[in-house]
Design an enzyme around this catalytic site. Structure first.
Site, PDB file in Angstrom:
ATOM      1  NE  ARG A 262      -3.842  -2.261   2.241  1.00  0.00           N
ATOM      2  CZ  ARG A 262      -4.852  -2.406   3.538  1.00  0.00           C
ATOM      3  NH1 ARG A 262      -4.078  -1.651   4.395  1.00  0.00           N
ATOM      4  NH2 ARG A 262      -5.711  -3.848   2.588  1.00  0.00           N
ATOM      5  NE  ARG A 277      -0.675   4.848   9.059  1.00  0.00           N
ATOM      6  CZ  ARG A 277      -2.590   3.986   8.712  1.00  0.00           C
ATOM      7  NH1 ARG A 277      -2.438   4.036   8.138  1.00  0.00           N
ATOM      8  NH2 ARG A 277      -2.638   4.683  10.299  1.00  0.00           N
ATOM      9  CD  GLU A 349      -8.559  -1.636  10.412  1.00  0.00           C
ATOM     10  OE1 GLU A 349      -8.139  -0.641  11.355  1.00  0.00           O
ATOM     11  OE2 GLU A 349      -9.081  -2.120  10.158  1.00  0.00           O
ATOM     12  CB  SER A 352     -11.355  -4.241   8.959  1.00  0.00           C
ATOM     13  OG  SER A 352     -12.097  -3.811   8.459  1.00  0.00           O
ATOM     14  NE  ARG A 391      -1.508  -1.844  11.582  1.00  0.00           N
ATOM     15  CZ  ARG A 391      -3.004  -0.845  11.346  1.00  0.00           C
ATOM     16  NH1 ARG A 391      -3.824  -1.631  11.759  1.00  0.00           N
ATOM     17  NH2 ARG A 391      -2.635  -0.250  10.603  1.00  0.00           N
TER      18      ARG A 391
END
Length: 424
Positions: A262, A277, A349, A352, A391
RNA sequence: GGAGAGAUGGCCGAGUUGGUCGAAGGCGCUCGCCUGCUAAGCGAGUGUACGCUCAAAAGGCGUACCGAGGGUUCGAAUCCCUCUCUCUCCGCCA
């Protein structure tokens, strides 16, 4: 993508649902185009019917060895020219309508709470308790650097910002987590393991909703119309693009490990420290294809499957339900799982889980034949992280840290790490 | 990268002197018959999308679709061009 006919017949409902998302969309323009399309289509089809009938007449006359008067051909030629012009106009209107449809987000499900942003997401449940420390817990980037299992400087040297090098027990821990998650989902939750391509074409990216709207978030391959996947959702959901499945084979449940790429455009300055991130990270993804009747039950079980990973690792977490204003573009309903990170003192988070209903299925043309009446309908597609691996590693470092900076390995992972009990 | 072959309905597969071809045949599926049950057999049916019609469903009418896009023609699954993908052989390579 929404059904054009549905929008046409439920304008107020669509407006109201988009409004709840905080999206303003010019439906009037869309409706005008739709009306125009139908008028042009009618006209074109009428002319084509005329031409087809006349052509059949010619065929019949030739068969009967009769001569066809030349003026018949001349007149038909003119009709064909008119059809051609009309077809071109029609095509351009249709493509404008399609452009519109591709930019309209999904409508939130009725059970989605109203709200404007992440602050309005209600907490659905909470599991476990945060670990208690007799010392000040450190963030994972300090722990990882001290243990020499995460090397941020060299990652940046080799590639650039937001890339990290894993070393020794760090690399092993990441790999063990992937295997642990895949084993859990395939053996205990009966998902079928998939290892898909990590690059996909434009049509595939459009099928799941990343394109055309979010191209700036993707890494594009130079000289080809290929993209690096931002999540396994993309190749795995598109496994069945342009297919008609049997109801008897539903639900189809897939689990896939892939790296994810990403650009993280627009997140400059956020989460610049540590693994949170990255431009490249690992994720195990769960994807389901279901009937419309069962998709919300399947969402609940998918969420439970993802939670199970954290339970087995003994990591404290909470589940929040995304409100209308915080929902992703393609989703009708989303739960986020947030894991507790003591080193930073916050929930973050880690998964999801979403039901896209028929939004992606319509874009990618994924349908199924009903057993009862053989009718063809769009499937519902769902997916969720199960889990974001990087994560999860962060959560383990921060939750299992000791005062001396070592890390206790959660018991569930030890068989995957050659029995290693502590990273030192 | 070089040479050749191919892409047709849920699946297999026919279809090049362009014309009732949405497309033979088979498998599968559905319904009926037959049979103690199953299998086999017999008969009938069985594409999708969009538009119009209909209060709605059913039905009816029309249009499009034979890998994708373009061209020739009154008319294209069939002829021409471009592209994509698959297969075979050669080269290169983990």
């Amino acid at each position: 993508m929404l059904d054009a006919k549905f929008i046409r017949e439920n304008v107020d409902l669509v407006k109201q649902k988009l409004d709840a998302r905080g999206v303003t969309f010019d439906l009037e323009q869309f409706l005008a185009l739709e009306k125009q399309r139908r008028e042009m289509l009618k006209e074109t089809e009428k002319l084509r019917a005329e031409r087809n009938q006349a052509s059949d007449n010619i065929a019949r006359m030739k068969k009967e060895k009769k001569d066809v008067p030349p003026e018949v051909f001349a007149a038909l030629k003119e009709t064909s020219q008119r059809i051609k012009v009309l077809e071109e106009d029609l095509k351009s209107v249709e493509s404008r309508i399609n452009d519109c449809l591709l930019m309209i987000p999904n409508l939130p499900h009725e059970s989605v709470p109203a709200g404007h942003g992440s602050d309005d997401n209600p907490e659905t449940r909470r599991w476990g308790t945060p670990p208690v420390f007799s010392f000040q817990p450190k963030p994972h980037w300090e722990l990882g650097t001290q243990l020499q299992i995460l090397d941020f400087d060299r990652g940046a040297k080799i590639t650039g910002a937001r890339f990290t090098l894993y070393r020794g027990a760090g690399a092993l821990l990441e790999r063990s987590l992937i295997n642990f998650m895949l084993d859990l989902h395939t053996n205990q939750h009966s998902y079928t393991e998939i290892l898909p391509p990590f690059m996909v074409n434009r049509q595939t990216m459009t099928g799941t909703g990343q394109l055309p709207k979010f191209e700036e978030d993707l890494f594009k391959i130079e000289g080809m119309d290929y993209f690096l996947i931002p999540t396994a959702e993309v190749p795995v959901t598109n496994i069945h693009q342009n297919e008609i499945l049997d109801e008897a084979e539903l639900p189809l449940c897939y689990a896939a490990y892939t790296p994810c790429f990403r650009k993280e455009a627009g997140s400059y300055g956020q989460d610049t420290r540590g693994l949170i991130r990255q431009h490249q990270f690992n994720k195990v993804e769960l994807v389901k294809f279901t009937t419309p009747e069962t998709s919300y039950d399947e969402l609940e079980s998918l969420l439970r499957n993802a939670e199970e990973v954290l339970k087995r690792l003994g990591l404290h977490y909470r589940v929040v339900t995304l409100c209308t204003g915080d929902l992703g573009f393609s989703s009708a309903k989303t739960y986020d799982i947030e894991v507790w990170l003591p080193g930073q003192g916050l929930f973050r988070e880690i998964s999801s889980c979403s039901n896209f209903e028929d939004f992606q299925a319509r874009r990618a043309s994924i349908r199924y034949r009903k057993s009862e009446n053989k009718k063809i309908e769009f499937v519902h597609t769902l997916n969720g992280s199960g889990l974001a691996v990087g994560r999860t590693l962060v959560a383990i470092l921060e939750n299992y840290q000791q005062e001396d900076g070592t890390i206790i390995v959660p018991e569930a992972l030890r068989p995957y790490m050659g029995g290693l009990e502590k990273i030192r």
